[in-house]
Structures are given as structure tokens and as C-alpha cells.
Design an enzyme around this catalytic site. Structure first.
Site, short mmCIF file in Angstrom:
data_model
loop_
_atom_site.label_atom_id
_atom_site.label_comp_id
_atom_site.label_asym_id
_atom_site.label_seq_id
_atom_site.Cartn_x
_atom_site.Cartn_y
_atom_site.Cartn_z
N PHE A 239 -8.38 -22.39 -17.79
CA PHE A 239 -7.81 -23.68 -18.21
C PHE A 239 -7.65 -23.80 -19.71
O PHE A 239 -7.67 -24.90 -20.25
CB PHE A 239 -8.65 -24.84 -17.66
N THR A 467 -4.75 -17.86 -10.24
CA THR A 467 -3.43 -18.46 -10.10
C THR A 467 -2.53 -17.65 -9.16
O THR A 467 -1.54 -18.17 -8.68
CB THR A 467 -2.75 -18.50 -11.48
N LEU A 629 7.78 -17.95 -7.41
CA LEU A 629 7.70 -16.56 -6.92
C LEU A 629 6.91 -16.47 -5.63
O LEU A 629 7.07 -15.54 -4.86
CB LEU A 629 7.09 -15.66 -7.99
N THR A 633 1.07 -20.00 -3.54
CA THR A 633 0.26 -20.08 -4.76
C THR A 633 0.92 -21.03 -5.76
O THR A 633 0.23 -21.70 -6.53
CB THR A 633 0.07 -18.69 -5.40
N GLY A 703 1.63 -23.46 -14.37
CA GLY A 703 0.19 -23.66 -14.49
C GLY A 703 -0.18 -25.01 -15.08
O GLY A 703 -1.26 -25.52 -14.82
N GLU A 704 0.70 -25.58 -15.86
CA GLU A 704 0.28 -26.77 -16.61
C GLU A 704 1.07 -28.03 -16.32
O GLU A 704 0.56 -29.13 -16.45
CB GLU A 704 0.27 -26.44 -18.11
#
Ligand SMILES: Cc1cc2nc3c(=O)[nH]c(=O)nc-3n(C[C@H](O)[C@H](O)[C@H](O)COP(=O)(O)OP(=O)(O)OC[C@H]3O[C@@H](n4cnc5c(N)ncnc54)[C@H](O)[C@@H]3O)c2cc1C
Ligand code: SF4
Lengths: 737, 328
Positions: A239, A467, A629, A633, A703-704
Site C-alpha cells: 500500500f 494484486t 487483464l 483480480t 491498484g489505487e
């Protein structure tokens, strides 16, 4: 080499299971603290218990005499490190007796067992000479200063004429918003194992950036980078907190050298609240002006955050304001002020998470002032291009996100009147906010090796933060090669592999997958070329362009009945693996386009009329993030971001005692992150977006962005439910009763 | 954690005899004691494991009361059929506490004796905590005291008792049965936990070396109208900011008897008989309930970070009574 591999490329995008899922649930995935080596000793960091002053006396004799203790490192005996100009983080490496923050590393005790190391720590006698500490942010804000630059951008921005824009405005909003000090709290604490063999060092570290570990340690200790190897196979959450190499990493290497044995050093939970960064608190002042019909005439966004005494680390909350809405007259600024605390750092969507809370709250306030629907207000100020850089967006699907999100959420049933929707003693509120995050990309290298048994190994010195890197990179390689994904293994997490960037800023997929793809395409080309060679080839006279690889078979495009397993080709040629490298880096498209992900977040809250309890019943997030992709996930990432956003809105806060400079709730019982009961429905929409400018796979980072906009949407929903505008996170019940 | 010796007691006599050793401590589920030992707050020399004694029964006694062995796990107690039907308040309070994993380990004896969650008590880096180091001061008074007491605190200590179970036991008029070398005695729950006064290091009236063997619950008239309300920052797995155990004996809409206990506000579960009397003979309307709440909170004295608790507690009392009485 043609860029088109085969007609049936399709593994990318599928929601296949994680390659490492089974290992993780069985406890077989090896995390950094789980490396155990012969003769390994255990190190424990000793942290200061005062915020400012110096170590007047440190008596290590009793500790050194304690059973099992084999060494104590402090400023009295730590080797003097080369004096180098700071680059990256300023570390606390026992070079002097100064204390700049509470929880600063001041000694390391090394023993044959963890228990003995603990005994040794207890036997240490430390006396301090305290000096005055500045721990009052409000007071210190009066002498805030500009960092000059923030990650390459100017700390201040100015366009048009804000004063005129404000003068001409019919409606004005001017408010301050604040966000608290927070800490990352990954499940896996920071952990390092260091082993010297002669003058070469191997470091097993829980990190988002193995090459960063290698370079930081080499540079700090004054050894050649080739002599340092960093390994990290799994990270139990980073993180941003593990994006930098903090003091403990170098200290472990120093400790291992000191005792001449491998040393393992793991931080305990309270140690995660100080020496390894956190999200700094922010104070953000926003002013908006609009015309009568809600067109922005002026915007200002001025933020202040804390930094440590030893390093400037500015928060970037106002960046988002520079590009999100169309407005000709705007100024933004970032200021910092020094406190006696550990240096803050990147924490999931640094800047965008906190900045979007403030900006999107202010936008909601303005929508009410103008008297129009919050989505309509945003549409009236839709930015068709990057307002600051005056560049087109490589892609932007925000309109579609507003539409799809609103429809799924049922925005139409919202009565805009605050406090108008009820259910028993619950006040019901619906709110929305925009989400955004930059699309980053860095240079990366990869290697692909086609094995004689028909499998392939793809490699890049990247990281797996939980991730899905192992999984999606195997998918990318499988498609490019024409192999089934079950035959492709991806390896990462070792600096002996081709170099990849920091797994931060949501850039791993965007950076590493083009390199993996390039290496795989090159290997595929070599395999086809090889197939045509030799006297006994099946393919005599076949044109290379007629050859395809599908599902692990070499096949003629013109006659699909002619085929041969790839392993047969390699067998014919001595069963020697084929190797190819890939190298990919962003080009000048990044100067021609502005690249961001966008989204819209909708939240429904229930607020207890009497008790102020807030429950988030439902969140819908719609995102334009290019290609996912891996559908599974990818969604998990977005969902995890939203869950964290709920925590940011309602729960998270590192409570600082201003006398001691310590975080009082320094454990997971008292530092509240959402429990399952805090999380209800989360619905994620990924709108189709085909952006081939950002990178060859058209994948933006995910991710963010998930955390951005969530706190804003919830705060706006709370306002809608209650008529109370909470401008200070987290929205705890005491702020509502 | 310091080095200690571990002994397993086979009988209560055994346990009590072992407990006479200096530095000895009983261990039940260990969910609180071990955390405190890891942090260096508790440093026993000997741990006497009492979890295998025959103290894990729940028995109906002849007079309609129930005896709960001190070794009964919190989960077993909460889910026991007789407890759920006759003492739903206790069941609710237990289930509002901690997490399933912790409740599976935690025992009744250990829950009664769990220590405060005051930050400054847990982290030995703070030099001022009278509870941990008598005479050193109280860092919480001028520090972050959101979770701290608003009632019954002292100059020396403003900590709260964090247990949910204890609040329900208070409202149910429980009795704690304890045994020491001098024999067995029964301590009414209201006298079991102490206010801090000038000895905040002493949480209860249990004598050193005394073993809790059981908790007795008298026959309850409150089975049909009881509610445990826990108000906290997150929806589960958090200690109470304020909690209310409300138990009513309602007959034809009139309160025949009532008990009200507050958690999260004092060094012990907080009960004021006058507040309950103010309900008796009345039907539950908003004024009656609010009046009882005002009486219960009389004398409340908040600190910098917990000012909101006074009003929150009052509203929580009204809410708990409303639900218990079925008047919502
Ligand atoms: C993260 C976390 C969250 C929690 N949340 C909550 C919550 O929300 N609400 C809540 O009420 N509680 C909560 N708890 C506390 C939990 O309920 C207690 O830890 C538990 O009840 C203690 O029981 P135990 O058997 O494990 O006690 P132990 O830890 O074994 O012992 C506690 C104390 O009791 C003494 N003792 C044990 N048995 C006896 C006996 N028979 N006679 C005499 N002395 C004895 C021990 O010597 C020790 O001093 C939480 C705990 C944790 C760790
Ligand atoms: S409130 Fe009590 S437990 Fe907390 S610091 Fe003060 S004395 Fe210690």
C-alpha cells in the site's frame, strides 16, 4: 516481428484463478520473514520513546550479558557510513545521538533467538535529554513552506485570473477540509533477512521494489550494487508503505555484518506506527465560484500537510483539482510544515484519495448552492482535455461512468432535499463523487525462456503485492506465445532477474506487461524461425508468416490440419531452451497526451438519527480503466480500494498524543479498519475502454483508483441523509450527534 | 514477555494452593493476559492454567437460578439454550463482544477480570499510568481519552471497564462466587468491580490468590423485555463507546421493575437505582425514558475527547429502553 500474434489470443482478460492462491491458503507461499537460514540470528529494533532530544546515555552492558545476546548496535558502536547526499528517504541508521521523532530506531539487539533478543531489549538502559518537540500541526502550519516540486511537478499552479473569476461568480463556496494521519497496516509487517557471504549481501525483504532495496542498501553502505541481491517472492500488502527502503532494511544488513551471521528482523505491530511512514494529515482549503447556471469561474485548492524534521515529503492533494474539471481560472498550492514525527510517505492513492475527498465535497456543496443535481453539475464542467497541461486525454470515459453508475445505483430515485429520505430511525442518504488516478508507466525488462518440455518461463524483477502479478503476467506471456496459460510460469521478486520498476503508483501492469509481451513475442519469433531450420523439419518450404502458435502447437495458418507440438521443435534442435529478452519503456506519447483513469462512485448510507452511527449500505463504482487483464483480480483490486475508502471515510485515524509524539492506537484492535460487518454491497462496473496509446496492452493501473472518491461519496451521502456537512475525516458518530 | 513457569491445576483446591506462590496468576483463555504479557504490562512468574478444571458447566439450581461455571467459554454461554431464553440480555452482550475466535477462547472468569483498554496502560513506553505503575500519574487525563470514563473516575485514573458481559451481569443482579484458602464467598456483581479511587491498580474486590468458580444469576423477570445496545465506532470487533443493558419487567404496558446498566463510561458497569425507580409504575414514553437517562448520567464529568459521551449515553439509554420495551 508482427504485432499480431494469433487469432485466438484470449487468455488476457479472463478471470482465471490466482496462480499463487493455493499456495497462500495452504501457507506455502514464502513471505520474507519465513526465510530461515543456517546460523541465523534474530534482531530487534529498539525505538526511541521521546519525540525530540538526544540519547544522553545508553548502557548496553547488561543487555550484552543477557543469555543468548550476541550483539547490540547503537550510535556508540555502529560503523560510520559513507556521507552521501540524501537520495530518497532519509534514514535513521545510528550515526549520532539525535532523536527527531518518537519511534526512531536507536539500537538493534541481536540474539540467538527472538526471545533472547527481547530479553536483551529489556535490559538496555537508555536515558534521554529531551528537547522541545513541535507536535501541534495547527501551530506549525503558520510557518508552512513550499516543497518547490512534488514528484516532478511544480508545487504551485496558476492559470487565468482567479480574482476576476471569483468576482464574476454568482455562487461561491469557501471551505476547509481535513484528513487525518493514517498508517498502512498491511497484514504482513515489514520484515528483512540479511545474509553476507564474503562481501556479497543477499537481502530477503518485504518490499514493493526489490531494485530499490538493492540500490539503497548498496549506496548507503558504500558497496557496489552488483554485490547486493534482493529477493521478495510475496508481499502481504504494501500500500505504498513498502515502496521505500526504510531504516530497518539497512540496519538488518549492518547487524548481520556486525555479528557475522545471517540476521532476521521483523517489525512488531506498534513499530509500524512511526519509522516506516504513513499518510500525513492534510488541511485543505478550497474555493469555488460559478455562474448562475453552475459553470465554474474560479477554483482554488491550497493544502498543508506535515512532514518530519529530517526529510521533506509533501502530500499532493491539490493535484487532482488541476485536471478534473473545466475551469479557466485556477490556483493550487501545496505547503508542508515540520513536526517531530517520522517521515510520511505514499499511502494508497497518496493525494488523490485525500484531495478527491475535499474537492468532491466542495463540488457537492456547490451543486447544492446552485441548486442542480451533483452529476449534472459535474457534466456542465466536464473537462474535455487536461486543463493544466492543455493536452488531450489518451482516453476518458467519465461521462459513461456517471451514466452507468447512476443507472446501476438508482440515482434517479434520490430526493435531493437533505434529510428527506428515512427508514425508521435511520436517515437515508445517497451521495456521489468522482474518482481519478494518473496512469503511470516506467521502463521495464523481461525475459522469456521456452523450455524443451513445452512449458515457458517468463521473468521480470517485479513484485507480487497480492494484486495478481504472477497471474496476469503469465496470461500476457501465454497470449503472446500462443501457449495455454497452464504451461506458463511467471517468476519475479529477485534482482538477478531483468529489472522492473517499483510496484507503486499503480504502474506494475502498465510497465511490466509490455516487457513480458515483447520478450514473449521475440521468443515466439525465434521458435518459428527454428522450426523452419534443419533437414528433418516438417515445415520445409513453409513461409514463416504462415506459421502460428496456438495452444502450444505450431500450426499452419493456411492448412490448420498441419501442426506440431512446440516441444517437438525444441526436441529436434537438441532440447536447448530458447531465450529472448524484452525491453519496454514509455515513449513520447506521454508528452502528447494526459493519461488518467476516471470513475464515479455512488454511496448509500444510513445514519442513525439519534446515535450518529453511519452504515454504508451500498457502494457502486463505475470505472474507465482501460483493459482489465484479469477480470477477477482486477475487480478484487477495485473492491479492495472501495473497502479502504469506507475505512477512510468512517474509521481510520492514527491518534497522536501531542505530548509524546506517539500514536496511541498503535495496534489493530484500536486502529480501526473496516470489519466485514462494515462492508455491505459493493458493485463494480468497468466500462469498456480501448486505449492503445497508454501501452500496448491498453491496461491502466487499478491498484489505487478504487479508494479515490469513496470518502467524498460517503461524506456527500451523509450530508444528504442528515443535512450535516462533515469536513473532517473520519466521520465518527460524535461529529453527527 | 518474561520467562514464566506454566502449571496446570487438576482441582480447584490445587489451583488455589498453587496460587499462593508469589507472582502466580490464573490463566483462562489467555486472550487478555497473554496480550498484556507480550506488552510487558503483566509479568507473572507462574501461570496456573484453570481451563481444565471442572468449571465449565451451566446448571439450573432449584430456586430457578442458574450457575455458570467460571470456565465456560463465552461462545458456549452465549449460545446456551437456557441462557438464550431466560437471559437473552447476557447472550446479546456476549455476542456483541470481541470476535468469534476470541469468544471461543475467552472464559467467564477471564472476562470478569479483563483489564481496561486504556492506550496508556497497554503501551509501556508511556511513563505515566497509575494503574500500571502506581504513583506515576495518569497520561490519559490530559491525553487522548475518547474511550475513557465520564462517571465515577478519580484524579488518579479515568479508565473504563471494557467488558460487555459485565454490563449484562450487572443488570441481571449476578453474584460472583469465589474461593480462596479461607473458603468460598459470594460477591454481588455491584461490589465485585471497584471504582478507581486512589488505588486504580486494583480493579476488583477479589483477594489475591482467590479463584472465581462461578457466576450465579437469580431467576429473571426480564426474559421478554431486555436489550443490550452497544454503540461503537465500527460495526463489529470494537469496544463500546457506550453500551446499555436495559431489562424490563413490563406488565400491561406498565413497568413493574427495571434495571439499567451502562458500559464504556466508568471503571465498572454503571447502575443507579433511582434511575430505574423513575421508570417503575410508568409506561414508557419519551419523557419517562429521558428522565431515567438523565438520572443515570447525573454527575457525569467528561474530558477533552469524550464530551460527546454524555449525550450519547442518554440517547442510548432511551434507544435501549425503547427496543427492550417494544415501544418503537
Ligand atoms: C482484539 C480484542 C477485542 C476484544 N473485544 C472485546 C469486546 O468488544 N467486548 C468485550 O467484552 N471483550 C472484548 N475483548 C476481551 C475479551 O472478552 C477478553 O480478553 C476475555 O473475555 C478474557 O477471557 P480469558 O478467559 O481469555 O481471560 P485470560 O486472559 O485468561 O485472563 C484474564 C484475567 O483473568 C484472570 N482469570 C482468568 N480466569 C480466572 C478465574 N477463574 N479466577 C480468577 N482469575 C481468573 C487471569 O489471571 C487474568 O488476570 C477483546 C479482546 C481482544 C483481544
Ligand atoms: S486512565 Fe487509568 S489506566 Fe489510563 S493512564 Fe490513567 S491511570 Fe493509567
Amino acid at each position: 516481428m508482427s504485432d499480431v500474434t494469433n487469432d485466438s489470443a484470449k487468455i488476457v482478460g479472463q478471470g482465471i484463478d490466482r496462480a499463487d492462491g493455493r499456495l497462500k491458503v495452504c501457507g506455502a507461499a514464502k513471505y520474507s520473514a519465513e526465510w530461515s537460514l543456517p546460523r541465523m540470528a534474530y534482531g530487534l529494533m529498539v525505538l526511541s520513546s521521546i519525540p525530540s532530544g538526544r540519547i544522553a546515555r545508553i548502557d548496553t552492558q547488561a543487555a550484552e550479558r543477557t543469555a543468548g545476546v550476541i550483539g547490540v548496535l547503537s550510535h556508540l558502536n555502529a560503523p560510520k557510513l559513507p556521507k552521501i547526499p540524501p537520495q530518497g528517504r532519509v534514514l535513521s541508521l545510528l550515526q549520532d545521538d539525535q532523536v527527531h521523532y518518537n519511534q526512531q530506531p536507536i539500537a538493534v539487539v541481536i540474539a540467538d533467538t527472538l526471545e533472547h533478543a527481547r530479553d536483551g531489549v529489556r535490559a538496555l538502559q537508555i536515558e534521554y535529554a529531551k528537547s522541545v518537540a513541535q507536535l501541534d500541526f495547527a501551530a506549525a502550519s503558520k510557518i508552512a513552506y513550499s516543497p518547490g516540486k512534488i514528484q516532478g511537478n511544480d508545487a504551485d499552479s496558476s492559470r487565468g485570473d482567479v480574482a476576476a473569476g471569483m468576482r464574476n461568480a454568482v455562487y461561491r463556496v469557501s471551505q476547509s477540509y481535513s484528513t487525518p494521519f493514517e498508517h498502512h497496516n498491511p497484514m504482513e509487517p515489514h520484515a528483512t533477512v540479511a545474509v553476507w557471504e564474503g562481501d556479497t549481501l543477499t537481502i530477503y525483504d518485504s518490499t514493493q521494489y526489490i531494485s530499490g532495496v538493492k540500490n539503497t542498501v548498496a549506496r548507503t553502505l558504500g558497496v557496489a550494487p552488483e554485490k547486493v541481491r534482493a529477493v521478495c517472492l510475496y508481499v502481504g500488502g504494501g500500500f505504498g508503505g513498502k515502496g521505500s527502503s526504510w531504516s530497518h532494511v539497512v540496519l538488518t544488513a549492518m547487524a548481520a555484518r556486525h555479528v557475522g551471521r545471517p540476521v532476521k528482523l521483523v517489525l512488531d505491530r506498534p513499530q509500524m506506527f512511526g519509522p516506516v511512514g504513513g499518510r500525513p494529515n492534510t488541511e485543505q482549503k478550497i474555493q469555488l465560484g460559478t455562474t448562475r447556471d453552475g459553470r465554474l469561474t474560479a477554483m482554488t485548492h491550497d493544502t498543508t500537510s506535515y512532514t518530519s524534521q529530517i526529510e521533506d515529503w509533501p502530500d499532493s492533494s491539490a493535484m487532482v483539482t488541476r485536471m478534473l474539471y473545466a475551469c479557466d481560472n485556477q490556483t493550487t498550492s501545496h505547503r508542508m510544515t515540520k513536526l517531530h514525527l517520522g517521515t510520511p510517505t505514499f499511502q494508497r492513492a497518496p493525494g488523490e484519495s485525500t484531495g478527491s475527498y475535499a474537492l468532491e465535497s466542495a463540488m457537492d456543496e456547490m451543486a447544492y448552492a446552485v441548486g442542480i443535481d451533483p452529476i449534472e453539475f459535474r457534466l456542465r464542467n466536464y473537462a474535455e482535455q487536461d486543463q493544466e497541461r492543455k493536452l488531450p486525454f489518451s482516453s476518458k470515459s467519465l461521462r459513461e461512468c456517471y451514466r452507468a453508475g447512476a443507472e446501476r445505483f438508482g440515482w434517479a430515485r434520490r430526493n435531493p432535499q437533505p434529510g428527506s429520505m428515512r427508514n425508521g430511525h435511520w436517515q437515508v442518504g445517497l451521495g456521489m463523487a468522482g474518482a481519478t488516478y494518473p496512469t503511470r508507466r516506467s521502463a521495464a525488462k523481461a525475459k522469456v525462456r521456452l523450455m524443451p518440455d513445452g512449458t515457458a518461463i517468463a521473468q521480470s524483477g517485479s513484485q507480487e503485492l497480492g494484486t495478481g502479478t504472477y497471474t496476469v503476467m503469465a496470461q500476457v506471456a501465454a497470449d503472446a506465445l500462443g501457449y495455454p496459460v497452464s504451461k506458463v510460469r511467471f517468476e519475479l521478486g529477485d534482482t538477478l532477474l531483468p529489472e522492473a520498476p517499483n510496484s507503486g503508483g499503480s504502474q506494475t501492469v502498465a510497465s511490466v506487461s509490455p516487457a513480458v509481451r515483447a520478450a514473449a513475442l521475440a521468443a515466439r519469433g525465434k521458435l518459428i524461425a527454428l522450426a523452419l531450420q534443419g533437414p528433418d523439419t516438417l515445415w520445409r518450404g513453409t513461409d514463416a508468416n504462415d506459421l502460428d502458435i496456438v495452444d502450444g502447437w505450431l500450426r499452419s495458418r493456411s492448412d490448420q490440419t498441419r501442426r506440431e507440438p512446440v516441444a517437438a521443435v525444441l526436441a529436434r534442435h537438441g532440447s536447448v531452451p530458447i531465450e529472448a529478452d524484452g525491453d519496454a519503456r514509455p515513449g513520447d506519447e506521454r508528452q502528447q497526451y494526459s493519461m488518467h483513469s476516471f470513475g464515479a462512485v455512488f454511496a448509500e448510507v444510513n445514519v442513525d438519527r439519534d446515535l450518529g452511527i453511519v452504515r454504508v449500505q451500498r457502494v457502486v463504482g463505475a470505472y474507465g480503466v482501460g483493459n482489465l487483464l484479469n477480470a477477477k483480480t482486477g475487480r478484487s483490486q477495485l473492491m479492495g480500494g472501495i473497502v479502504w475508502g469506507i475505512g477512510m471515510a468512517l474509521l481510520e485515524e492514527s491518534l497522536l498524543d501531542k505530548r509524546y509524539g506517539r500514536i496511541v492506537n498503535n495496534n489493530l484492535a484500536e486502529y480501526h479498519v473496516p470489519a466485514n460487518a462494515d462492508v455491505h454491497d459493493i458493485d463494480i462496473i468497468v466500462v469498456p475502454e480501448d486505449d492503445r496509446i497508454i501501452n500496448p496492452l491498453g491496461a491502466k493501473g487499478i491498484g489505487e483508483i478504487g479508494i479515490t472518491g469513496v470518502a467524498g461519496a460517503i461524506a456527500n451521502a451523509v450530508y444528504h441523509a442528515t443535512g450535516k456537512r462533515v469536513r473532517d475525516l473520519p466521520i465518527t458518530l460524535d461529529k453527527l450527534i | 514477555m518474561n520467562n514464566f513457569s506454566y502449571q496446570r491445576a487438576d482441582s480447584t483446591e490445587d489451583a488455589i494452593r498453587m496460587a499462593q506462590q508469589p507472582g502466580a496468576k490464573f490463566i483462562g483463555g489467555g486472550t487478555n493476559l497473554l496480550d498484556l504479557m507480550k506488552g510487558g504490562v503483566e509479568r507473572p512468574q507462574t501461570l496456573i492454567d484453570v481451563s481444565r478444571l471442572q468449571l465449565a458447566q451451566i446448571e439450573q439450581l432449584g430456586d430457578g437460578s442458574v450457575r455458570i461455571g467460571a470456565g465456560v467459554r463465552n461462545s458456549d454461554l452465549a449460545n446456551h439454550a437456557a441462557i438464550r431464553s431466560a437471559y437473552p440480555l447476557l447472550s446479546q452482550a456476549l455476542l456483541a463482544g470481541a470476535s468469534p475466535q476470541l469468544r471461543n477462547m475467552a472464559t467467564v472468569g477471564g472476562n470478569l477480570l479483563q483489564r481496561t483498554r486504556c492506550y496508556y496502560f497497554y503501551d509501556t513506553s508511556y511513563d505515566a499510568c497509575n494503574k500500571r505503575a502506581p504513583g506515576s500519574g495518569c497520561a490519559a487525563r490530559g491525553g487522548i481519552n475518547r474511550q475513557h470514563a465520564i462517571l465515577g473516575a478519580s484524579e488518579q485514573c479515568i479508565a473504563t471497564n471494557p467488558s460487555d458481559m459485565n454490563v449484562a451481569l450487572m443488570a441481571l443482579n449476578a453474584t460472583v462466587r469465589v474461593r480462596g484458602i479461607k473458603g468460598e464467598r459470594a460477591i454481588p456483581i455491584a461490589e465485585f468491580h471497584r471504582l478507581p479511587g486512589d488505588r486504580p491498580d486494583v480493579d476488583t474486590t477479589l483477594a489475591p490468590g482467590e479463584l472465581i468458580v462461578a457466576v450465579d444469576l437469580p431467576k429473571s423477570p426480564f426474559a421478554d423485555h431486555a436489550y443490550y445496545l452497544k454503540v461503537r465506532d465500527r460495526a463489529s470487533y470494537a469496544f463500546a463507546l457506550v453500551s446499555v443493558a436495559a431489562a424490563l419487567d413490563l406488565r400491561n404496558g406498565t413497568v413493574h421493575d427495571a434495571t439499567l446498566a451502562l458500559g464504556g463510561v466508568a471503571h465498572k458497569p454503571w447502575r443507579v437505582r433511582e434511575a430505574e425507580k423513575a421508570l417503575i409504575g410508568k409506561s414508557l414514553d419519551a419523557n419517562v425514558m429521558r428522565n431515567a437517562a438523565d438520572i443515570l448520567l447525573k454527575g457525569a464529568q467528561p474530558y477533552e475527547y469524550n464530551r460527546f459521551k454524555v449525550e450519547l449515553a442518554k440517547r442510548s439509554v432511551v434507544r435501549a429502553l425503547t427496543i427492550a420495551g417494544g415501544v418503537a
